[in-house]
Design a protein around this motif. Sequence first.
Motif, PDB file in Angstrom:
ATOM      1  N   GLU A   1       0.846  -1.200   0.000  1.00  0.00           N
ATOM      2  CA  GLU A   1       0.000   0.000   0.000  1.00  0.00           C
ATOM      3  C   GLU A   1       0.885   1.255   0.000  1.00  0.00           C
ATOM      4  O   GLU A   1       0.632   2.206  -0.731  1.00  0.00           O
ATOM      5  CB  GLU A   1      -0.907  -0.033   1.238  1.00  0.00           C
ATOM      6  CG  GLU A   1      -1.860   1.132   1.367  1.00  0.00           C
ATOM      7  CD  GLU A   1      -2.808   1.261   0.191  1.00  0.00           C
ATOM      8  OE1 GLU A   1      -3.170   0.215  -0.384  1.00  0.00           O
ATOM      9  OE2 GLU A   1      -3.175   2.414  -0.163  1.00  0.00           O
ATOM     10  N   PHE A   2       1.918   1.209   0.816  1.00  0.00           N
ATOM     11  CA  PHE A   2       2.860   2.332   0.933  1.00  0.00           C
ATOM     12  C   PHE A   2       3.540   2.631  -0.407  1.00  0.00           C
ATOM     13  O   PHE A   2       3.698   3.786  -0.809  1.00  0.00           O
ATOM     14  CB  PHE A   2       3.918   1.977   1.985  1.00  0.00           C
ATOM     15  CG  PHE A   2       5.111   2.881   1.998  1.00  0.00           C
ATOM     16  CD1 PHE A   2       5.046   4.136   2.588  1.00  0.00           C
ATOM     17  CD2 PHE A   2       6.312   2.484   1.407  1.00  0.00           C
ATOM     18  CE1 PHE A   2       6.145   4.971   2.602  1.00  0.00           C
ATOM     19  CE2 PHE A   2       7.414   3.314   1.414  1.00  0.00           C
ATOM     20  CZ  PHE A   2       7.336   4.565   2.013  1.00  0.00           C
ATOM     21  N   ALA A   3       3.942   1.580  -1.115  1.00  0.00           N
ATOM     22  CA  ALA A   3       4.756   1.749  -2.329  1.00  0.00           C
ATOM     23  C   ALA A   3       3.940   2.243  -3.515  1.00  0.00           C
ATOM     24  O   ALA A   3       4.513   2.739  -4.491  1.00  0.00           O
ATOM     25  CB  ALA A   3       5.425   0.415  -2.687  1.00  0.00           C
ATOM     26  N   ARG A   4       2.626   2.152  -3.420  1.00  0.00           N
ATOM     27  CA  ARG A   4       1.778   2.530  -4.562  1.00  0.00           C
ATOM     28  C   ARG A   4       1.971   4.012  -4.899  1.00  0.00           C
ATOM     29  O   ARG A   4       1.738   4.879  -4.061  1.00  0.00           O
ATOM     30  CB  ARG A   4       0.312   2.235  -4.230  1.00  0.00           C
ATOM     31  CG  ARG A   4      -0.628   2.358  -5.424  1.00  0.00           C
ATOM     32  CD  ARG A   4      -1.979   1.744  -5.117  1.00  0.00           C
ATOM     33  NE  ARG A   4      -1.849   0.316  -4.790  1.00  0.00           N
ATOM     34  CZ  ARG A   4      -2.666  -0.346  -3.994  1.00  0.00           C
ATOM     35  NH1 ARG A   4      -3.674   0.281  -3.419  1.00  0.00           N
ATOM     36  NH2 ARG A   4      -2.479  -1.632  -3.761  1.00  0.00           N
ATOM     37  N   GLY A   5       2.417   4.293  -6.112  1.00  0.00           N
ATOM     38  CA  GLY A   5       2.585   5.679  -6.543  1.00  0.00           C
ATOM     39  C   GLY A   5       3.957   6.256  -6.256  1.00  0.00           C
ATOM     40  O   GLY A   5       4.257   7.372  -6.668  1.00  0.00           O
ATOM     41  N   CYS A   6       4.814   5.511  -5.547  1.00  0.00           N
ATOM     42  CA  CYS A   6       6.174   6.000  -5.275  1.00  0.00           C
ATOM     43  C   CYS A   6       7.044   5.848  -6.525  1.00  0.00           C
ATOM     44  O   CYS A   6       7.016   4.801  -7.178  1.00  0.00           O
ATOM     45  CB  CYS A   6       6.822   5.209  -4.136  1.00  0.00           C
ATOM     46  SG  CYS A   6       6.198   5.637  -2.494  1.00  0.00           S
ATOM     47  N   ALA A   7       7.840   6.882  -6.834  1.00  0.00           N
ATOM     48  CA  ALA A   7       8.790   6.799  -7.946  1.00  0.00           C
ATOM     49  C   ALA A   7       9.872   5.767  -7.625  1.00  0.00           C
ATOM     50  O   ALA A   7      10.349   5.050  -8.498  1.00  0.00           O
ATOM     51  CB  ALA A   7       9.415   8.164  -8.216  1.00  0.00           C
ATOM     52  N   ALA A   8      10.244   5.698  -6.360  1.00  0.00           N
ATOM     53  CA  ALA A   8      11.244   4.727  -5.912  1.00  0.00           C
ATOM     54  C   ALA A   8      11.057   4.534  -4.412  1.00  0.00           C
ATOM     55  O   ALA A   8      10.566   5.424  -3.726  1.00  0.00           O
ATOM     56  CB  ALA A   8      12.658   5.227  -6.211  1.00  0.00           C
ATOM     57  N   VAL A   9      11.432   3.367  -3.944  1.00  0.00           N
ATOM     58  CA  VAL A   9      11.346   3.042  -2.516  1.00  0.00           C
ATOM     59  C   VAL A   9      12.755   2.820  -1.989  1.00  0.00           C
ATOM     60  O   VAL A   9      13.563   2.133  -2.620  1.00  0.00           O
ATOM     61  CB  VAL A   9      10.476   1.782  -2.289  1.00  0.00           C
ATOM     62  CG1 VAL A   9      10.618   1.269  -0.864  1.00  0.00           C
ATOM     63  CG2 VAL A   9       9.010   2.076  -2.608  1.00  0.00           C
ATOM     64  N   THR A  10      13.055   3.422  -0.835  1.00  0.00           N
ATOM     65  CA  THR A  10      14.364   3.227  -0.211  1.00  0.00           C
ATOM     66  C   THR A  10      14.166   3.108   1.305  1.00  0.00           C
ATOM     67  O   THR A  10      13.030   2.983   1.763  1.00  0.00           O
ATOM     68  CB  THR A  10      15.346   4.342  -0.618  1.00  0.00           C
ATOM     69  OG1 THR A  10      16.637   4.028  -0.127  1.00  0.00           O
ATOM     70  CG2 THR A  10      14.899   5.705  -0.084  1.00  0.00           C
ATOM     71  N   PHE A  11      15.242   3.121   2.085  1.00  0.00           N
ATOM     72  CA  PHE A  11      15.171   2.704   3.491  1.00  0.00           C
ATOM     73  C   PHE A  11      15.924   3.643   4.420  1.00  0.00           C
ATOM     74  O   PHE A  11      16.925   4.233   4.008  1.00  0.00           O
ATOM     75  CB  PHE A  11      15.795   1.312   3.652  1.00  0.00           C
ATOM     76  CG  PHE A  11      15.419   0.370   2.551  1.00  0.00           C
ATOM     77  CD1 PHE A  11      14.209  -0.296   2.610  1.00  0.00           C
ATOM     78  CD2 PHE A  11      16.239   0.199   1.445  1.00  0.00           C
ATOM     79  CE1 PHE A  11      13.836  -1.145   1.583  1.00  0.00           C
ATOM     80  CE2 PHE A  11      15.870  -0.650   0.412  1.00  0.00           C
ATOM     81  CZ  PHE A  11      14.665  -1.325   0.484  1.00  0.00           C
ATOM     82  N   ASP A  12      15.463   3.730   5.655  1.00  0.00           N
ATOM     83  CA  ASP A  12      16.324   4.393   6.646  1.00  0.00           C
ATOM     84  C   ASP A  12      16.849   3.386   7.678  1.00  0.00           C
ATOM     85  O   ASP A  12      17.483   3.760   8.647  1.00  0.00           O
ATOM     86  CB  ASP A  12      15.628   5.624   7.260  1.00  0.00           C
ATOM     87  CG  ASP A  12      14.920   5.408   8.584  1.00  0.00           C
ATOM     88  OD1 ASP A  12      14.457   4.281   8.828  1.00  0.00           O
ATOM     89  OD2 ASP A  12      14.824   6.377   9.346  1.00  0.00           O
ATOM     90  N   HIS A  13      16.601   2.096   7.443  1.00  0.00           N
ATOM     91  CA  HIS A  13      17.178   1.044   8.302  1.00  0.00           C
ATOM     92  C   HIS A  13      17.218  -0.258   7.502  1.00  0.00           C
ATOM     93  O   HIS A  13      16.656  -0.324   6.395  1.00  0.00           O
ATOM     94  CB  HIS A  13      16.371   0.888   9.589  1.00  0.00           C
ATOM     95  CG  HIS A  13      14.946   0.475   9.367  1.00  0.00           C
ATOM     96  ND1 HIS A  13      14.596  -0.804   9.012  1.00  0.00           N
ATOM     97  CD2 HIS A  13      13.782   1.164   9.416  1.00  0.00           C
ATOM     98  CE1 HIS A  13      13.283  -0.884   8.866  1.00  0.00           C
ATOM     99  NE2 HIS A  13      12.768   0.299   9.091  1.00  0.00           N
TER     100      HIS A  13
END
Lengths: 393, 393
Positions: free
Chosen positions: A53-65
């Motif tokens: 659900e979070f990733a929907r529509g994101c240009a890219a997904v990355t992390f802080d941990h």
Amino acid sequence: MIGAGQLARMTHQAAIALGQSLRVLAERPDDPAALVCADVRAGAATDLAALREFARGCAAVTFDHEQVPQENLRALVDAGVTVHPHPDALLHAQDKLVMRRRLEALATVPRFAEIREAGDVDRFGAEHGWPVVLKAVRGGYDGRGVWMLDGPAPAQVDELLAAGTPLMAEESVPMRRELAALVARSPYGQAAAWPVVETVQEDGQCVQVLAPAPGLPEDVAVEAQELALRIASELGVTGLLAVELFERTDGVLVVNELAMRPHNSGHWTIEGSRTSQFEQHVRAVLDYPLGATAPTAPAVVMANVLGAVQPPAMSVDERLHHLFARFPDVKVHLYGKAERPARKVGHVTALGTDMAEVRRRAGLAAAWLSTAEWPDGWSPHAGGAIEREVQRV
Amino acid sequence: MIGAGQLARMTHQAAIALGQSLRVLAERPDDPAALVCADVRAGAATDLAALREFARGCAAVTFDHEQVPQENLRALVDAGVTVHPHPDALLHAQDKLVMRRRLEALATVPRFAEIREAGDVDRFGAEHGWPVVLKAVRGGYDGRGVWMLDGPAPAQVDELLAAGTPLMAEESVPMRRELAALVARSPYGQAAAWPVVETVQEDGQCVQVLAPAPGLPEDVAVEAQELALRIASELGVTGLLAVELFERTDGVLVVNELAMRPHNSGHWTIEGSRTSQFEQHVRAVLDYPLGATAPTAPAVVMANVLGAVQPPAMSVDERLHHLFARFPDVKVHLYGKAERPARKVGHVTALGTDMAEVRRRAGLAAAWLSTAEWPDGWSPHAGGAIEREVQRV
């Protein structure tokens, strides 16, 4: 960005300038980034439905941990989500045994062995000498998940194994100090390196970062940068890569840990480099050309503000007043976190030309914010009390 | 902060480091700050009920524009809300006639007169010469609300007066260039001044800011700083004060306009000064001791990115790619605004040692982001195309 800690908080600050607004996945509404971001989704990295659900529509997904299960990352990739760094690369920052095995061919690493039973530790110590460093293969940070064994400790090892903690043993590296080499690499394949820094540790936790590492010979600094760039390229890292290094007593650089995200050893770049690690990570993850990494001052020191053993009665706000009055040129970064002993609640950065003087200022500022006490024999008012003074340049 | 434009957006970036999260009052959900802030309240500054609701729980209330009715500000103050700057001070940034009358005793101002009928303009021109600068007493900015009259124009004046626009006339000041002096003042009474800058105007709008103002004699720079500090003190300004100045052909400094908030002439301080105007405004409004204003480079140039007459087909994102490839050391700030002709949609900042070279880089970068065209005769690829190159420091 999956995770909403201080790294996401500072990444948001950088993303704003690039015309972006960072979406964060936060476990708690009072996570540092959740307090300041416009686009906050609630959920844990272990919850695949929340991730999707979070990733929907994101240009890219990355992390802080690093605490994102591989199977969840792979499910996102399989669903067509752009994930940086790719799970194949990130695995080396999640699993110390995978990392050690892979880096053996690329760099000098401490001698190590997988631990499947208490006897493995005894054999490792007998072969390579004591003390032996026992590590959790996954999940440790800031000194957690690391145990120094002066001799066989079968009860402790059995207890950890019984609790399901995968373990490995490493030799204790005789060292002069710890260094860190920070680089960025974009999906396009462009790479950039910052000056190599010294990381000063206390109780297994980084307390100061000195940029550049004082007295490091130019050829060793270049060697460390090339090593980090080689690891980034070989592992296919996209985004930031921090390589924590031991400077062994014989001068050889030994790889300790890897992190593939903005890293505590790079906080100094916010003011100390033309491009901060946070801006660079956003540029890399969005596959923009990378920014210049030139330092902005000859000496830069970052000091972590750690929660005191006894949190002081004086409020953070009041401490900040005194600090600003004494050090108008020290830059403060507070994370909006409650104070707990040894918890990183902020950091300060000082810049100048003389490393010893800059380090003294950063150290005093961080100690004051942590404990509300100036060190014995040092008067905060010598030349620095609040006055109705006019500053003019 | 009342208002959610780019000034609030950049103030939020600075507030985050101080452990704060800016609450903004936004008229539209896509206002620049509303896109990136966690605490956004909907409402207009003209709506007292919305203001009261907004102010509840705020440590202090401040502004990113001057369009807040005095009666609303006074109602907030009467209700016990801490407002910085105080409405008594802000009035001088809202009403040019009040400002001129007050500043006559403190500084050199252009000769001026209130205009109540078209004949007033004719008499002013006959006495002080043509052209005459006709100004709306309230509400003008970026060249709007200012008309240059080469001779009597009774029809135009009557039309404006009939529409309810309060007017004033001013002499057209013969000048070398425009300067700006930016200072901050805290409720405690501490004050700080940045280096005096030159503001380069085109069509009544600021296009570049050169810091420090090239070739400005040291004594004139100090005079401008002292003038701005005196105005801040006499008017009781809390927060930032930008004093826009004409450098008259005879060398005398003449006050043009005042602004009491972060100001376009101070955007260069984000990278160019140890403390940015945005951080300083937050510090002043919260009555913290002010930060050091020392410049971080000998030459700093900020150039506004203005919407092109014909918005280019190439997306902003694509333009950014090319820009970053060509200028890895230019810092970009995008405001998340739709492009319209001459609208400020962002700015760029370049830093270095040679003002002419720094200005050239900033100008090229801003022109490219605006129009997606490099100037004739200038090749973006000379030494700067994207390559799989490694940057190393």
